[in-house]
Design a protein around this motif. Structure first.
Motif, mmCIF file in Angstrom:
data_model
loop_
_atom_site.group_PDB
_atom_site.id
_atom_site.type_symbol
_atom_site.label_atom_id
_atom_site.label_comp_id
_atom_site.label_asym_id
_atom_site.label_seq_id
_atom_site.Cartn_x
_atom_site.Cartn_y
_atom_site.Cartn_z
ATOM 1 N N SER A 78 0.822 -1.209 0.000
ATOM 2 C CA SER A 78 0.000 0.000 0.000
ATOM 3 C C SER A 78 0.857 1.260 0.000
ATOM 4 C CB SER A 78 -0.930 0.008 1.219
ATOM 5 O OG SER A 78 -1.868 -1.035 1.150
ATOM 6 N N ARG A 79 1.952 1.253 0.778
ATOM 7 C CA ARG A 79 2.841 2.425 0.785
ATOM 8 C C ARG A 79 3.497 2.615 -0.574
ATOM 9 N NH1 ARG A 79 6.935 1.165 4.690
ATOM 10 N NH2 ARG A 79 5.927 -0.796 5.265
ATOM 11 N N SER A 80 3.859 1.518 -1.223
ATOM 12 C CA SER A 80 4.465 1.618 -2.559
ATOM 13 C C SER A 80 3.446 2.081 -3.599
ATOM 14 C CB SER A 80 5.052 0.262 -2.967
ATOM 15 O OG SER A 80 6.054 -0.155 -2.065
ATOM 16 N N LEU A 81 2.187 1.675 -3.437
ATOM 17 C CA LEU A 81 1.132 2.169 -4.324
ATOM 18 C C LEU A 81 0.994 3.680 -4.201
ATOM 19 C CD1 LEU A 81 -1.743 -0.477 -3.991
ATOM 20 C CD2 LEU A 81 -0.575 0.186 -6.102
ATOM 21 N N GLY A 82 1.065 4.199 -2.962
ATOM 22 C CA GLY A 82 0.977 5.638 -2.750
ATOM 23 C C GLY A 82 2.115 6.392 -3.400
ATOM 24 N N LEU A 83 3.271 5.740 -3.495
ATOM 25 C CA LEU A 83 4.445 6.344 -4.147
ATOM 26 C C LEU A 83 4.478 6.071 -5.644
ATOM 27 C CD1 LEU A 83 7.134 5.378 -1.468
ATOM 28 C CD2 LEU A 83 6.196 7.666 -1.882
#
Length: 456
Positions: A82-87
């Protein structure tokens, strides 16, 4: 759900709608999981044999140990994805997914082999004696020796699909296995079926977890061109960035669950000194208590992808709204549940077993557990926020405070002050202190995000 739909959900859908779309399926699947756990207890209870019921209760800490692997590679991988999706780092999303999948597969295999080889000492550690040993082993053979891998895989894959916003698919997969388990339980447990007792409950669980895994594999094949969930062996590499990102959140979450297992094992050991009726009653009361616990956990897990995405996308105002909205919904709900449990404790225990001794024990146990139910929302939401933001160290501190600093010492003290009945007050005591700490920690996170927004 294509990429545009994912962005719409995480960035532009009104917060109440986004929370509902992510949290409601997760809460429902959590509730169904608790109901199917209760189904084991319910149908075994229909045998009116405290030994068989105690066998299921004594094995529960080992099944909770699965959550150590589930959280290591489920919570850790989900947060990283999820954090990588946000980035907008989609390659890391896929590689994180492959890493989590194959590591959880290995983890399940290790648990299965370990518990099979050391089954004798493990029985003693769990509190099983000559009376309850056979029932406990029969249940564990199917759920652990045979079933560790499918049990872990279906949970980890649900986390992965949930991380990209596919909460409904994740919940359908989980619930399909749970519903099948409830159908199979009476067939394998009761005299009119195979009359296997506790072992039958374990076999039903094993088959159901295998079916849930099959659902996720079929879903992955159907969505293979429209999902970031990946089990391609070519994507599985030991990459420092991914290992640190997954384990930084997953290891503290895993330790948290191992501490939960330790606490439950101690609770069972303290209770076993008072006989099989007390153990069976404690197991029933605790499983009923797990219903609101799973609601709180479901909300926490449901909003995690949204919190992670909005945090790394610098959408801090939306992140704060998400967290506060979840608390406003959850707190009144848990207060109502606690009140209902307290008033209907005897009826709830009686529904599982018509044994006056067990009903008497269980009623008092459940009423003690009720005191901590409203505070579950603060604890679980705060820990979920820590995990979503990659603050694994903070989550670990909370876990250590809950079990080692607060709950385990309270078990010892309360048992000496109020033998047996004092045991159930250890958890509410820990929740009260952690609830106060949670308020301060959330305020600190909100202030830090506000400072970052003003600085930018």
């Amino acid at each position: 759900m294509d990429n545009k739909d994912k962005i719409q959900l995480f960035e532009r859908t009104p917060v109440p709608n986004a929370v509902a779309k992510l949290a409601i399926p997760t809460v429902l699947s959590s509730l169904v999981m608790v109901i199917y756990n209760l189904a084991d207890t319910f149908f075994v209870g229909m045998l009116n044999d405290p030994v068989q019921n105690a066998g299921v209760s004594l094995a529960a800490p080992v099944l909770l140990a699965f959550n150590a692997v589930n959280n290591l590679f489920g919570v850790g991988t989900s947060s990283m994805m999820s954090r990588s999706l946000g980035l907008k780092d989609y390659e890391t999303v896929s590689r994180s997914s492959a890493f989590g999948f194959y590591c959880s597969l290995l983890g399940g295999l290790v648990i299965s082999i370990f518990c099979t080889v050391f089954s004798g000492p493990l029985m003693s550690l769990l509190g099983a004696d000559d009376t309850t040993r056979d029932a406990t082993y029969g249940y564990m053979f199917w759920t652990v020796s045979c079933g560790a891998m499918p049990a872990i895989l279906n949970v980890v894959m649900a986390y992965m699909f949930r991380s990209e916003g596919s909460a409904l698919h994740a919940s359908i997969g989980t619930m399909s296995g749970c519903i099948l388990n409830m159908i199979l339980d009476p067939i394998f447990i009761l005299p009119w079926g195979f009359h296997m007792g506790a072992a039958g409950a374990g076999l039903a669980t094993f088959i159901s977890n295998c079916v849930a895994c099959c659902y996720f594999f079929v879903l992955l094949y159907i969505k293979r061109k429209n999902t970031y969930v990946c089990i391609d062996p070519k994507k599985f590499k030991i990459n420092k960035k991914i290992v640190v990102g997954v384990c930084g959140v997953g290891v503290p979450a895993s330790i948290q669950n191992l501490l939960n297992v330790t606490g439950m094992t101690l609770l069972n050991n303290f209770t076993s000194a008072y006989g099989a009726d007390a153990v069976a009653a404690m197991g029933i009361a605790y499983k009923i208590y797990m219903v609101p616990m799973q609601v709180a956990m479901g909300f926490s897990q449901g909003i995690m992808p949204l919190v992670s995405y909005t945090y790394t996308s610098q959408m801090h105002k939306r992140m704060k709204k998400t967290i506060l909205f979840a608390l406003k919904i959850l707190l009144p709900l848990l207060i109502l549940v606690a009140a209902g449990y307290y008033g209907g404790a005897e009826l709830l225990i009686r529904a599982f077993m018509e044994n006056e001794s067990i009903i008497s024990y269980g009623t008092r146990f459940l009423r003690g557990f009720c005191l901590g139910i409203p505070l579950l929302c603060l604890d679980f939401i705060t820990v979920g926020v820590f995990q979503a933001l990659g603050l694994g160290r903070n989550a670990l501190i909370f876990a250590i405070m809950r079990k080692i600093v607060l709950e385990i010492p309270a078990l010892i003290i309360y048992n000496r002050l109020f033998p047996l009945y004092g045991l159930v007050f250890a958890q509410p005591t820990a929740e009260l202190i952690l609830g106060i700490a949670a308020v301060f920690m959330l305020r600190k996170i909100f202030r830090r995000c506000q400072g970052q927004r003003e600085a930018s």
